[in-house]
Design an enzyme around this catalytic site. Structure first.
Site, short mmCIF file in Angstrom:
data_model
loop_
_atom_site.label_atom_id
_atom_site.label_comp_id
_atom_site.label_asym_id
_atom_site.label_seq_id
_atom_site.Cartn_x
_atom_site.Cartn_y
_atom_site.Cartn_z
N GLU A 150 0.83 -1.22 0.00
CA GLU A 150 0.00 0.00 0.00
C GLU A 150 0.86 1.27 0.00
O GLU A 150 0.78 2.11 0.92
CB GLU A 150 -0.95 0.00 1.21
CG GLU A 150 -1.97 -1.11 1.13
CD GLU A 150 -2.96 -1.14 2.31
OE1 GLU A 150 -2.64 -0.56 3.35
OE2 GLU A 150 -4.01 -1.76 2.19
N GLU A 306 -6.78 -7.55 -0.95
CA GLU A 306 -7.24 -7.48 0.44
C GLU A 306 -8.70 -7.04 0.46
O GLU A 306 -9.09 -6.09 -0.21
CB GLU A 306 -6.45 -6.43 1.25
CG GLU A 306 -5.01 -6.76 1.53
CD GLU A 306 -4.37 -5.71 2.44
OE1 GLU A 306 -5.11 -4.97 3.13
OE2 GLU A 306 -3.13 -5.62 2.43
#
Ligand SMILES: [Zn+2]
Ligand SMILES: [Zn+2]
Ligand SMILES: [Zn+2]
Lengths: 665, 665, 665
Positions: A150, A306
């Site tokens: 991320e 995710e």
């Protein structure tokens, strides 16, 4: 197909065995088999475990983890572990720590505490990545590389002195001379001319509005600085394991990073997606990011890297997904091109800041609703081997340009209420409700495959993009473009010659003035057919130069003048929205325009039912997803085979939150 | 009895003669006599006056003040004057200044600008305290020591380098080894393992959520750092004047300091209490802190050290107490165990940040409502010499644990809407309205004296506390415990084995999932008797393991499943609330449970009338306080003697804001 | 008359040719002629262009600009260019940068990044001003000096070490001894006594409320520090060009600068005014600042130096002026004494933070509504040569004192809801609606020319001001004064002796207590005639000492006691408002009081029509301005000549947003 090693829908989760004693690992792999898990992301936050002291590496535990996974038929999406440096890095090299705009240094104790421009951080990360790659290049469990994590999530930009110097280099390489920078930044305004490169720096706190072009270049630089980190890691991995696909997990419509630029450098697009179950519009919002992921990858399959099986822990109030909702939303990602459904995380943590984040194995253990749903979904996905590699083919696109997004929201504009995400949604949501599949496209990208292109508030517009839009319309396309588009060039300088100068010919009009509205002000419109509709946010003062009105203002600053226009241009049509129609009007406008342009849904469906098609050569798969709380029935145009049950059907009964995947033909 | 020197109800105020020329002092003592003042707190902010230059002391003025008080029959609660160092301290030793989490140094110019861990501050404070104690140890006016002032009020924690080093020492002494700290803090999560003690520090700004256990230990350390300051001063005083009682003024439900720990180290508990007259729930809120003070002192009398006779100056809008309200609220403190009623401050300041704070002698002077009420109350209290030393005996208790409070509110929880103070109030307020006297107790304290124990959201629960609760119930007690209790251990690690693992046997259930609600969401419940009631904030997913439902969810995430349960355990009963009942339902639930448990008010009274009993051996005193704006009549069970009028009564007429104190029997 | 060189109404704008290539300049002057522009402000942000490298000056371009203007009959309001130093200043002398209270240094990249107390900045600015003045002292285009720009707009105070030292010097010169400073600041409170001058400094962050007198002196110092900069520049200009009038542009009711003090040092008052077209009360709000400007200049003509022809860019939502509104509002400024109507800016920028700010030549060019209105107004003004030099003569005044404003809003007051601007408006707006012209006056100024004086919440009041008010009333004047006036002296120490001690004799009352209200609380009043009216914000507890009640409280803390009083004093009357009447009641109160005092509007006019008179010896001009959206008709008392049309009229028809200027007699 993403990976030859795994010709199935991926199913798995972030796996953090370092948080648990080894006796738990055996249970982990047993449960993975039970749930049909075939891929796990390993080592994302393991730097401190892999290099507990500077230069002292310990791979023994990871060897055991990967062997164990392999023995149990689970592949590894192996992380480069660079997302969070160990605390020793901060102690030894305090200059690696990021600094906020206000001058606060961010410390260890959470995650991601590094300056993207720090050469020490980059060297240490490179050393680690090389070691990992060399150690596991031939490991049979290795299926994919998960680079960092991320990027930019918490520290999208750093204002430290290292970053300032890097920014100066970036500018020097972009502009060549200081005179050119002065011109581009418009420093004649407010006595801002630079006389020496050393005077130039990031947009640190200033007495009032900082220079907009400086801010815009800072955003470009900040996205690039992180991209350099990614490319550095990917380069090492490609050198050592040229066959293994590389990804890093994106975060949907994440403003700080220009994902168009990023996606070019990765093999597979992957995506972390956390819609809020308390938000009734969450399914449309998530679908928008799914379509974006598919588009970023040029239409290729992507991975939902995710999501949570139940709830997250970082909202003020974390409402869990209802029974069946995780399954429904997982299929919604598959429908829009995902070839993998993965979760954060495998087993709920006992300690730390994310211990209340949902997990496949929750604190409640396996005698739980969540685990039972996890097992059900994993075993269903095994029946979908036909799916990987198929694609969604959209007839319409929405234009999205990070640079324009940045420029639009810099401040000191006619209205700060014009926010790109809301404007995007004002197009996307009604199209989603009508089951019109859209791609996202860059304004300078190839638009020739589309029948209709939608352009929410494209404030910054380069000359080439303007010509691209003209080409699209003159070739027969239908364009719908919102107010405050085509206003500024790549340096955020006004296009002179009447707004929106580079689009005036295409749109057949000139905008003389902007009259934004206060947030609670409603604007009335009168349509061609005499109906009254509502709008808000903005009123342009439009002078027609060939376009014809579709609706006129019936109140407000521009009362009596055109509000929405249509212009035939070449073989196509360009619509212009000089205000923001309220939801229902926007929906009916877009529906009419789609019909006119020949853009159609795959199937007529009741309200609340999402229908999407994926195709692979001759084969085609229809997803039907019931987002409503009521059972529904759909009539198919031709009988089709239900992939989960094997039955052929010509009507479909879907329970609340029920789904079906049909192979057509 | 708090002080042998003063066998009366204390009555007085903070007295700051240093703000006034000496000619005013004579008027001060004359007026003190008129008002029945018998004790004043002297010297709280006098450091700069006592030590105007480093090491140069000037006690002459204080000598004169204490002599004058003594001559006029007023005793001194003598301050150690360490609450606010003089500006020379900051100039000479800038490292004594506190630093915020964001790195901002707090300067002189208001008060309390010292770092609790600064050894320079501590040494300078110790030297001052020793001088004061030695000078006045035999002064006849000396009745009590007032150590420092409102510890932690503005600077409950300091992030300077001195404090960071002290924190490391505190951790080293707590954990012994770094390995143990790594385990306790769960640093395997997010790559946080420490490899060297020097890497460890306070929870400074981080990119995202900092480590929860680090935060929890930081709160423990911060409370301890201030406690060390207090103990240092108290140690000096005890050495020099072993007979003189020592106090420091608490501030009710003050989150930063673990008052259970603090109270052990002082001789008398004292309390500063500033309910907002604009808040209709102020009387219940204040009573809650009074009960807490009594409980902190183990049931012994305490002192209301500060309240205002009229208004404060630090709220955005400072509504004054209405006529009679100061008197009513003063008796409310006496009712719950106070043996002293004192005020901030004696004479309203002419200058400075608190000049608009109410005072016994207001700017308006003595021809004023405020002064007349002050005189009336002071002279009434003279009739209450029977009261000091008597105690309130509660049959019920509410559990309160600062550590759990801290852990509960650290963030990244299922819902940040669960705030301990509100949860405490949701129990306390209905009990107060029913005149059920409650103690506060620590979860590991002796509960054997109680019939019922209430446990609002005790998130952090040690094994010993869980066993303590089992012992209480199995011995015949009634327990009522709220959702999200017993979730984490002392390190804020999840108790695995199904929520709430250490209480499952006692409660006869397992909680599988948490489903918090958004703030505006109402949840419906159905009771045993079929009624519909409302709840909010939270829905547990409860699996019964022996308990029986008292109410079930009729809407929301857990619809159809148990919401509130009852479990017979040993000779007692344990109730579990898997949601937050709305006020009226909570009130009726608690009323029913109290009746069942045999917990009763001293007298049935009309709404708005507070009734409390204090007892001293055979003697017992009943306080009746009319908080309503209407006159009320109470019928006594037996005739009793009115302490203020001397009359015997069997019914009581109370005017609006009227009170009576009756000696029973 | 402001300038002998320009005996007309000034008309023009900020002109920034440095932002444009020279080929645009020719078009600029052509358009200026078309629009009737006779004066432009040049060089305000040209420092970096005039001194591109330290000590290297380049005036060639400015020579060409001024020559070009002169050739085209346009005069120059020539700027000293010191408002925004070039970036090289920050690089070479980082100590010239300002620092916020929290310690953040403000950098180049916007504007105004200088510390007012920096001697380097002052020297560099002085050198530049001297060069400009010497170069252009004889230039025929030079008509006025524009010193710096909007002093204090973004950096009204600086907390750097240079500023701290300057503050110490300022204090030393004010107080002489530290003992006197300690007394004035009331440092006996909270142990704040200083023992050495070096301990004294700005009100930097403290644990809680900083010392109020320190804050008040800091505000005085900060206004003075900028004033020194202005006086330094003005001194150089006066030395070189003693004939050329000097101004700096004020910003209306700008709290940080004490404009009474400032205005004494300039030759002409000028004003930047940006009312929000989205605010229906904007005309009254703007008028209030116009009256202030006239009053600051002692009644002399002033210049509206900046307004926008359409919209600004710095509000969250920037609603443009409607057609005709710019013209209407320009005449509203003329009506209240302006002799010049100027704009920011001439030509809309292509780049930079203000590119969306309105301009006389907008991005849309000259084929635009805005340009047409600009041309219309400029040509109308040519017909108004009779106007310059005429004055508005008010019979009433509102008292305004910056020191009291600062003290009132320092915090830790009975209520932070009492904000001076709102209180001013509560008087001004109803008077404006009734066309009662008011001056603003200083509490110690000469009030003898007024019949009525209004005093909103004059918290800080010096003895001399109190005597001034007594003198005014005893001489026959009517005074209306609000609660919380006369409370503190010049050091912000309470005037003891009963509130408001220095005014008790004048008002015939004593205030015993303050009872502020929470924001949503309504208070009822009963008037002399028995009507019920509403009030809010505050209730005094008033004890009459000669005054008689005009209204009494019928609810709230002071129910039944006087709320508004009247006191005959000498030959006049003093009204006291012990609460804040709601708008309609305030309006009727003030209307009655004005009638009683003989204060009358120039003409009875329908609602929404502003009527103002300017006079010049025997000549008198009546402005009638229709702010409503409806046409209106006014009947004149005597026929008058319309200055724009030349016609004589005895009735006036005004279109919506229409205006007329009539010469009476
Ligand atoms: Zn950096
Ligand atoms: Zn410290
Ligand atoms: Zn400064």
């Amino acid at each position: 197909m993403i990976s030859k090693k795994l010709p199935h829908v991926f199913y798995g989760a972030d796996y953090n065995p370092e948080q648990w004693p080894e006796e738990v690992w055996a249970e982990d792999v047993r449960l993975m088999r039970e749930a049909g898990v075939n891929l796990v992301s390993v080592g994302i936050f393991a730097w401190a475990k892999l290099e507990p002291h500077p230069g002292e590496y310990d791979f023994a535990w990871l060897d055991r983890v990967l062997d164990l996974l392999h023995e149990n038929g689970v592949l590894a999406n192996l992380a480069t572990a660079t997302a969070s440096p160990p605390p020793w890095m901060a102690k030894l090299y305090p200059d690696t720590l990021p600094v906020t705009r206000e001058g606060v240094t961010l410390r260890p104790g959470s995650r991601q505490q590094y300056c993207p421009s720090s050469s020490v951080y980059r060297q240490r990360a490179a050393a680690l990545v090389r070691r990992i790659a060399e150690r596991y290049e031939d490991h049979p469990a290795l299926a994919m590389w998960h680079v960092n994590n991320e990027y930019g999530c918490h520290v999208p930009e750093c204002y430290c002195r290292t970053s300032a110097a890097a920014f100066r280099e970036w500018l020097r390489s972009k502009y060549g001379t200081l005179a050119e920078l002065n011109r581009a930044w418009g420093t004649a305004f407010w006595s801002q001319q630079y006389s020496d490169w050393e005077e130039v720096g990031p947009p640190l706190p200033t007495p009032t509005f900082p220079n907009p072009t400086q801010q815009l270049d800072w955003r470009r630089f900040s996205s690039d600085a992180l991209l350099e980190c990614f490319r550095m890691e990917a380069g090492i991995l490609r050198e050592i394991t040229p066959e293994i696909p590389i990804t890093t997990n994106f975060m949907g419509l994440f403003k700080p990073l220009d994902y168009w630029e990023w996606a070019r450098h990765e093999d597979v697009v992957s995506h972390d997606c956390y819609p809020d179950p308390a938000d009734p519009d969450a399914p449309a919002g998530a679908a928008m990011t799914y379509d974006l992921m598919r588009s970023l990858g040029g239409g290729n399959p992507w991975v939902l890297m995710e999501q949570t099986p139940s709830s997250v822990n970082w909202r003020p109030v974390n409402v869990p997904k209802r029974p069946g909702q995780m399954r429904l939303w997982s299929y919604a990602a598959l429908a829009r091109g995902a070839d993998g459904i993965m979760f954060f995380q495998w087993r709920a943590s006992k300690a730390g800041a994310e211990k209340f984040h949902g997990a496949l194995v929750p604190h409640a253990g396996t005698d739980s609703r969540v685990w039972r749903e996890v097992v059900q979904l994993g075993n269903e996905l095994k029946r979908l081997d036909a799916l990987p590699g198929s694609r969604g083919e959209a007839e319409a696109a929405i234009l999205l340009d990070w640079e324009s997004w940045w420029a639009l929201e810099l401040g000191s504009k006619p209205s700060c209420e014009v926010r790109l995400l809301e404007q995007l949604r004002s197009y996307y949501t009604p199209l989603w409700h009508k089951n019109i599949l859209v791609d996202f496209a860059h304004p300078e990208g190839d638009l020739s495959r589309y029948r209709a292109v939608f352009v929410p508030n494209l404030y910054l517009l380069r000359e080439t993009a303007a010509r691209n839009l003209e080409r699209f319309v003159s070739g027969g396309g239908t364009l719908v473009i919102s107010f405050f588009s085509g206003i500024a060039d790549g340096h955020d300088h006004i296009w002179l010659g009447g707004y929106p100068a580079p689009l005036r010919k295409l749109l057949g009009l000139r905008v003389e003035e902007f009259a934004p509205s206060t947030p609670d002000e409603e604007i009335l419109l009168r349509t061609e057919s005499g109906d009254t509709r509502a709008a808000h946010l903005w009123s342009d003062v439009i002078r027609l130069e060939g376009a014809e009105p579709v609706a006129t203002f019936a109140s407000g600053f521009s009362s009596g003048q055109p509000a929405i226009t249509r212009h035939r241009f070449g073989r196509g049509t360009a619509y212009y929205l000089g205000t923001q129609p309220e939801e229902a009007y926007m929906a009916s406008l877009l529906e009419g325009i789609c019909q006119e342009a020949g853009v159609r849904p795959p199937l007529e469906a009741p309200a609340g039912v999402e229908v999407v098609r994926r195709t692979a050569g001759e084969r085609s798969f229809l997803f039907a997803l019931n987002h409503s709380e009521e059972p529904v029935e759909l009539r198919l145009e031709d009988p089709a085979r239900d992939l989960l049950t094997g039955e052929r059907r010509d009507t479909l009964q879907l329970a609340p939150r029920g789904i079906a995947i049909l192979e057509e033909g």
